[in-house]
Scaffold this active site. Structure first.
Site, PDB file in Angstrom:
ATOM      1  N   ARG A 166       0.832  -1.213   0.000  1.00 55.02           N
ATOM      2  CA  ARG A 166       0.000   0.000   0.000  1.00 55.02           C
ATOM      3  C   ARG A 166       0.867   1.264   0.000  1.00 55.02           C
ATOM      4  NH1 ARG A 166      -5.146  -1.503   3.975  1.00 55.02           N
ATOM      5  NH2 ARG A 166      -6.372  -2.478   2.326  1.00 55.02           N
TER       6      ARG A 166
ATOM      7  N   LYS B  73     -16.067 -18.830   3.761  1.00 48.30           N
ATOM      8  CA  LYS B  73     -17.514 -18.847   3.997  1.00 48.30           C
ATOM      9  C   LYS B  73     -18.309 -18.104   2.947  1.00 48.30           C
ATOM     10  CE  LYS B  73     -17.208 -19.112   8.989  1.00 48.30           C
ATOM     11  NZ  LYS B  73     -17.533 -18.446  10.244  1.00 48.30           N
TER      12      LYS B  73
ATOM     13  N   GLY C  44      -8.231  -9.149   0.696  1.00 48.01           N
ATOM     14  CA  GLY C  44      -7.110  -9.445   1.587  1.00 48.01           C
ATOM     15  C   GLY C  44      -6.336 -10.714   1.284  1.00 48.01           C
TER      16      GLY C  44
ATOM     17  N   GLY D 239     -12.185  -4.730   1.997  1.00 45.31           N
ATOM     18  CA  GLY D 239     -13.620  -4.447   2.021  1.00 45.31           C
ATOM     19  C   GLY D 239     -14.097  -3.663   0.803  1.00 45.31           C
TER      20      GLY D 239
HETATM   21  C1  3PG Z   1      -8.626  -1.642   4.817  1.00 44.66           C
HETATM   22  O1  3PG Z   1      -7.650  -1.956   5.499  1.00 44.66           O
HETATM   23  O2  3PG Z   1      -9.336  -2.481   4.235  1.00 44.66           O
HETATM   24  C2  3PG Z   1      -8.922  -0.185   4.636  1.00 44.66           C
HETATM   25  O3  3PG Z   1      -7.845   0.582   5.038  1.00 44.66           O
HETATM   26  C3  3PG Z   1     -10.170   0.191   5.365  1.00 44.66           C
HETATM   27  O4  3PG Z   1     -10.023  -0.043   6.729  1.00 44.66           O
HETATM   28  P1  3PG Z   1     -11.334  -0.236   7.631  1.00 44.66           P
HETATM   29  O5  3PG Z   1     -11.902  -1.560   7.243  1.00 44.66           O
HETATM   30  O6  3PG Z   1     -10.840  -0.199   9.055  1.00 44.66           O
HETATM   31  O7  3PG Z   1     -12.265   0.887   7.312  1.00 44.66           O
HETATM   32 MG    MG Z   2     -10.732  -3.958   6.358  1.00 45.00          MG
END
Ligand code: 3PG
Ligand code: MG
Length: 398
Positions: free
Chosen positions: A38, A199, A356, A379
């Protein structure tokens, strides 16, 4: 790019204070950044703005602090890591609003880079409170959002600021949006999606959206077991959300109606325990022993996945096919990832991956650089795959 203002539209920035929202929410263990991807991704925007003489003020969050400032969630160590990765000095201000922030900005020279302390030390950040956004905006003339991976949050620094200042997409945001457009927005067909992971409960919306958009959907990982069980296959002791059998059936019905092929495992690598090096065997999916756990898809399934990759012009990938974090259950994920990478390199495939575990899996396979685009978003990538509008992106639209 169509629809968004980018750095191409930003005009002269020399001497201007540019607030750049970046994602520095990087994994840290024992005080060290364990994956700097990142940080690397924010380099192009910073280099470009710095060269043009802007004062670059980085806004970011770190973790999910609940009670205001704390050393645990401070961005100060990340400022040092960012300086190392970017190979240029990165200043740090111990607050993102108020005197400490303003004083640090006043001391900047053209081309300098400064990181503000964690925006989430203020509850008003997550509430997107206009009064707080104004305080943030007081330190900038222009706003650039280069944090696609935080764009699913409607926070002051990810959404609100774009309403207070002239707003542009940074180079990484731009690259991300371009890649996503190629992946699902306006893809070259046929489009194949690979979705894996443990899941289905966390990916129901995503699967429902995908079956309407893609030509074939490969389901792997633990979530495949829920589909297999719903179809009547005995999955033994495998991870399986039996209570979601109805949902799995509904997804298969919607897929059939939309003309989307669903590809489930034809064979599985089963073991009696979930641990690295556990004794395992490959069996037909109809022959999973009662005390066995499916920890990876088998060679036949990999062949079928690779055949679908060969037929695809576009591939969207989220989630591993097996328990790739323990050997030898990484084999199918690695084999399919290598195949997709080779097709991409040969110019036959547009491959977009994100989420992720997916990035970790592609790094493990050593092919992340060979995909057309690998998103560092978790997310945000899932919400995009669900077809949901992302507040941080919507607000940047012309
Ligand atoms: C992440 O790590 O997916 C983003 O930086 C968003 O973080 P958050 O899910 O804590 O909002
Ligand atoms: Mg996150």
């Amino acid at each position: 790019m169509a629809g968004f203002k980018t750095l191409d539209d930003i005009g002269a920035v020399s001497g201007k204070r540019v607030l750049v929202r970046v994602d520095l929410n990087v994994p840290v263990a024992d005080g060290k950044v364990t994956d700097a991807t990142r940080i690397e991704r924010i380099a192009p925007t910073i280099a470009e703005l710095s060269k043009k003489g802007a004062k670059i003020i980085l806004l970011a969050h770190f973790g999910r602090p609940k009670d205001g400032p704390s050393a645990e969630f401070s961005l100060e160590p990340i400022a040092k890591a960012t300086a190392e990765v970017l190979g240029r000095p990165v200043g740090f201000a111990a607050d993102c609003v108020g005197d400490k922030a303003a004083d640090a900005v006043a001391a900047m020279k053209d081309g300098d880079v400064l990181l503000f302390e964690n925006t989430r030390f203020y509850k008003a950040e997550e509430k997107n409170e206009p009064a707080f956004t104004e305080k943030l905006a007081a330190n900038g003339d222009i706003y650039v959002n280069d944090a696609f991976s935080a764009a699913h949050r409607a926070h002051a620094s990810t959404e609100g600021l774009a309403r207070h200042l002239p707003a542009y997409a940074g180079r990484t945001m731009q690259a991300e949006l371009d890649a996503l457009e190629k992946g699902l927005g306006n893809p070259v067909r046929p489009v194949v999606a690979i979705v894996g992971g443990a899941k289905i409960s966390s990916k129901i919306d995503l699967l429902m959206n995908l079956v309407k958009k893609v030509d074939a959907l490969v389901i792997g990982g633990g979530m495949a077991n829920t589909f297999l069980a719903a179809r009547g296959t005995d999955v033994g002791k495998s991870l399986c959300e039996h209570d979601l059998a109805g949902t799995a059936k509904q997804i298969m019905i919607e897929a059939a109606e939309a003309g989307c092929a669903i590809i489930l495992p034809a064979d599985g690598v089963v073991a009696k325990e979930f641990k690295a090096g556990a004794a395992s065997e490959t069996v037909a999916i109809s022959e999973v022993p009662a005390d066995g756990m499916i920890l990876d898809v088998g060679a036949k399934t990999v062949q079928s996945v690779n055949d679908w990759i060969d037929r695809a012009a576009t591939l969207v990938w989220n989630g591993p096919l097996g328990a790739f974090e323990i050997e030898p259950f990484d084999r199918a994920t690695v084999a399919a990832a290598k195949h997709a990478a080779a097709r991409t390199k040969a110019g036959k495939l547009v491959s977009v991956a994100g989420g992720g575990d997916t990035v970790a899996a592609l790094n493990h396979a050593g092919v992340a650089d060979d995909f057309t685009y690998v998103s560092t978003a978790g997310g945000a990538f899932l919400e995009w795959m669900e077809g949901k509008p992302l507040p941080g992106v919507e607000v940047l639209k012309r």
